[in-house]
Design an enzyme around this catalytic site. Structure first.
Site, short mmCIF file in Angstrom:
data_model
loop_
_atom_site.label_atom_id
_atom_site.label_comp_id
_atom_site.label_asym_id
_atom_site.label_seq_id
_atom_site.Cartn_x
_atom_site.Cartn_y
_atom_site.Cartn_z
N TRP A 186 0.86 -1.18 0.00
CA TRP A 186 0.00 0.00 0.00
C TRP A 186 0.89 1.23 0.00
O TRP A 186 1.84 1.32 0.78
CB TRP A 186 -0.92 0.05 1.23
CG TRP A 186 -1.65 1.37 1.30
CD1 TRP A 186 -2.75 1.73 0.56
CD2 TRP A 186 -1.29 2.51 2.09
NE1 TRP A 186 -3.11 3.04 0.86
CE2 TRP A 186 -2.23 3.54 1.79
CE3 TRP A 186 -0.27 2.77 3.01
CZ2 TRP A 186 -2.17 4.79 2.39
CZ3 TRP A 186 -0.21 4.03 3.60
CH2 TRP A 186 -1.17 5.02 3.30
N GLU A 227 -3.07 -3.08 -2.52
CA GLU A 227 -4.17 -2.46 -1.77
C GLU A 227 -4.48 -1.05 -2.27
O GLU A 227 -3.62 -0.16 -2.23
CB GLU A 227 -3.79 -2.42 -0.28
CG GLU A 227 -4.80 -1.75 0.62
CD GLU A 227 -4.34 -1.75 2.06
OE1 GLU A 227 -5.06 -1.19 2.91
OE2 GLU A 227 -3.25 -2.31 2.37
N LYS A 229 -7.20 2.47 -2.42
CA LYS A 229 -7.88 3.33 -1.46
C LYS A 229 -8.67 4.39 -2.22
O LYS A 229 -8.27 4.83 -3.30
CB LYS A 229 -6.85 4.00 -0.54
CG LYS A 229 -7.43 4.65 0.70
CD LYS A 229 -6.32 5.05 1.66
CE LYS A 229 -6.90 5.56 2.97
NZ LYS A 229 -5.83 5.88 3.96
N ASP A 260 -9.41 -3.33 1.77
CA ASP A 260 -9.45 -2.82 3.14
C ASP A 260 -10.85 -2.26 3.37
O ASP A 260 -11.30 -1.38 2.63
CB ASP A 260 -8.39 -1.74 3.34
CG ASP A 260 -8.29 -1.28 4.78
OD1 ASP A 260 -9.33 -0.86 5.34
OD2 ASP A 260 -7.19 -1.32 5.34
N HIS A 263 -11.43 1.53 3.22
CA HIS A 263 -10.90 2.32 2.11
C HIS A 263 -11.93 2.64 1.04
O HIS A 263 -11.57 3.03 -0.06
CB HIS A 263 -9.72 1.59 1.47
CG HIS A 263 -8.47 1.66 2.28
ND1 HIS A 263 -7.25 1.20 1.82
CD2 HIS A 263 -8.25 2.13 3.53
CE1 HIS A 263 -6.34 1.38 2.75
NE2 HIS A 263 -6.92 1.94 3.80
N HIS A 287 -8.38 -6.77 4.56
CA HIS A 287 -8.03 -6.07 5.78
C HIS A 287 -9.32 -5.66 6.49
O HIS A 287 -10.06 -4.81 6.00
CB HIS A 287 -7.18 -4.83 5.48
CG HIS A 287 -5.74 -5.14 5.25
ND1 HIS A 287 -4.78 -4.17 5.07
CD2 HIS A 287 -5.09 -6.32 5.21
CE1 HIS A 287 -3.59 -4.74 4.91
NE2 HIS A 287 -3.77 -6.05 4.98
N ASP A 295 -11.76 6.50 6.76
CA ASP A 295 -10.81 5.43 7.07
C ASP A 295 -10.14 5.69 8.42
O ASP A 295 -8.97 6.01 8.51
CB ASP A 295 -9.75 5.35 5.96
CG ASP A 295 -8.74 4.24 6.20
OD1 ASP A 295 -9.13 3.19 6.76
OD2 ASP A 295 -7.56 4.43 5.84
N ASP A 297 -9.96 3.53 11.05
CA ASP A 297 -9.32 2.35 11.64
C ASP A 297 -9.74 2.12 13.08
O ASP A 297 -8.90 1.84 13.94
CB ASP A 297 -7.80 2.45 11.52
CG ASP A 297 -7.31 2.21 10.10
OD1 ASP A 297 -7.49 1.09 9.60
OD2 ASP A 297 -6.77 3.14 9.48
N ASP A 327 -6.70 -4.84 10.57
CA ASP A 327 -5.97 -3.59 10.32
C ASP A 327 -6.69 -2.45 11.01
O ASP A 327 -7.61 -1.85 10.45
CB ASP A 327 -5.84 -3.34 8.82
CG ASP A 327 -4.96 -2.12 8.53
OD1 ASP A 327 -4.37 -1.58 9.48
OD2 ASP A 327 -4.86 -1.71 7.36
#
Length: 419
Positions: A186, A227, A229, A260, A263, A287, A295, A297, A327
């Protein structure tokens, strides 16, 4: 929790599910075969050991200052060991390049497999596999927001060399630990404001990635995943490595595409993307994260989005083509608890998907009996899946229910709060 009560509750749940054609023993056995890749960076707020005092850049940021963050390899590996002891099943651990443990100062383009021998020795002791991530952020060579797609050749060459070395490290993991290591790429490249040229950076990125993966490496040991985004902080207007870019790159290079969960646009259903890609693609790296409007997390919880993702993989029988990793990073709560909450939530969502009369529901759907389909899926929401989960935990010798939290509190008192 009392062992006899766990067993009694499980037997009642087993009979209840059997009445609708669901074998709970089969579901437990299947869940045993699904490893999660636990991310190391939750334990130290993404500082690593190569440049521990370097500012986080490239759209990366951690909120909170809960006491006890790991600052040494032994602290981080010890915290991971504690978390793994509270998560049922056998798993893997994801590393980033910045977690190299070296005796001399090295930069990212100088790393060698032996700089990760500490982690391989630990993984052998814990009986876990290792996955790899190149670290394409928080570094002076992240210039004007660019790495592999940079217009500056010296910048690109630095990151290309880092990418090549990450592959050799992942290969080392695979050879030493006897299981394939997924090496995820990424990069944060992009523009904050509207670019004039959207094509050339992507052509540079293609050339850089092709150079990185040019040397053939036996996929018995490692495979690359790419990956994308939607956007990132500081690159709101243009992301070079978009979803479409890496989807196509993975397809044309016979590699994995990384999805992800954080993302994408907040209104997108990430679970719908699996069945759109997998009939064409080699496989996925997933992820698991929890975006809150962006995003961010957040620690994964068993919310509707997670249930949909795991249920989709189970119902479409795509677990064999999907690598599931965590993640997220949250420093507002105990970091070990964050690992345990996120991992156990993901496993619960998988189990929930497995405890379903999938063949019967598909038959109803194919013959147009949408009444039965809706009625059964609604009734399943109140079935006693929690009793099956408790039995799964008990069989794996990990705490049942919230009992694991007592162990974390004791670990805080005796270990992390003394740092």
């Amino acid at each position: 929790m009392n062992e006899s009560n766990i067993k009694a509750s499980y037997e009642l749940a087993k009979d209840r599910y059997a009445a609708i054609g669901v074998d709970t023993e089969e579901a437990i056995s299947k869940l045993e075969t699904v490893p999660l890749s636990i991310h190391c960076w939750q334990g130290d707020d993404i500082h690593g050991f190569l440049f521990p005092n370097q500012e986080l850049t490239g759209g990366i940021g951690v909120s909170g200052n809960f006491p006890g963050a790991a600052t040494t390899p032994d602290q981080l590996s010890g915290d991971l060991s504690k978390a793994l002891s509270l998560i049922p099943g056998s798993h893997k651990v994801q590393l980033h390049a910045i977690y190299a443990v070296t005796n001399k100062k090295k930069d990212l383009d100088e790393l060698d497999p032996e700089d990760f021998s500490y982690w391989v020795d630990w993984a052998k002791q814990e009986k876990v596999g290792l996955d790899m991530n190149g670290t394409f952020f928080s570094h002076p060579m992240l210039k004007n927001g660019f790495t592999l797609a940079s217009p500056d050749k010296d910048t690109r060459d630095f990151w290309i060399e880092h990418g090549k070395r990450s592959r050799k490290i992942a290969e080392y993991f695979g050879k030493e630990l006897g299981q394939q290591s997924v090496n995820n790429f990424w990069i944060p490249d992009g523009y904050k404001d509207n670019p004039i040229d959207k094509l050339t950076p992507r052509l540079r990125l293609i050339n850089s990635l092709d150079e990185i993966i040019k040397e053939p490496i036996d996929e018995k040991y490692t495979i690359e995943a790419f990956e994308g985004k939607l956007f990132g902080t500081g690159v709101e207007s243009y992301t070079v490595g978009s979803h479409e870019f890496y989807d196509n790159y993975a397809l044309t290079r016979n590699k994995l595409w990384t999805i992800d969960a954080g993302h994408f646009h907040p209104t997108e259903d990430v679970s719908d993307k699996f069945s759109a890609f997998l009939p064409f693609g080699k496989g996925l790296m997933l992820h698991v994260s929890r975006p809150v409007r962006w995003d961010s997390d957040h620690v994964v919880i068993m919310d509707d989005a997670l249930i949909r993702m795991m249920r989709s993989l189970v119902r479409d029988d795509q677990l064999s083509k999907t690598n599931i990793g965590l993640d997220f990073f949250d420093a507002t709560i105990d970091r070990i608890a964050a690992w345990v909450i996120g991992a156990r939530a993901t496993q619960k969502a998988l189990l929930l998907g497995m405890l379903s009369p999938i063949d019967q529901l598909k038959e109803d759907e194919n013959k147009g009996d949408f009444t039965d389909r809706l009625a059964m899926t609604e009734e399943l929401k109140s079935y006693p899946f929690g009793a099956v989960w408790d039995e799964f935990c008990a069989r794996n010798n990990v705490p049942v229910g919230s009992d694991w939290l007592n162990e974390v509190k004791n670990y805080e008192k005796n270990v992390t709060f003394k740092r």
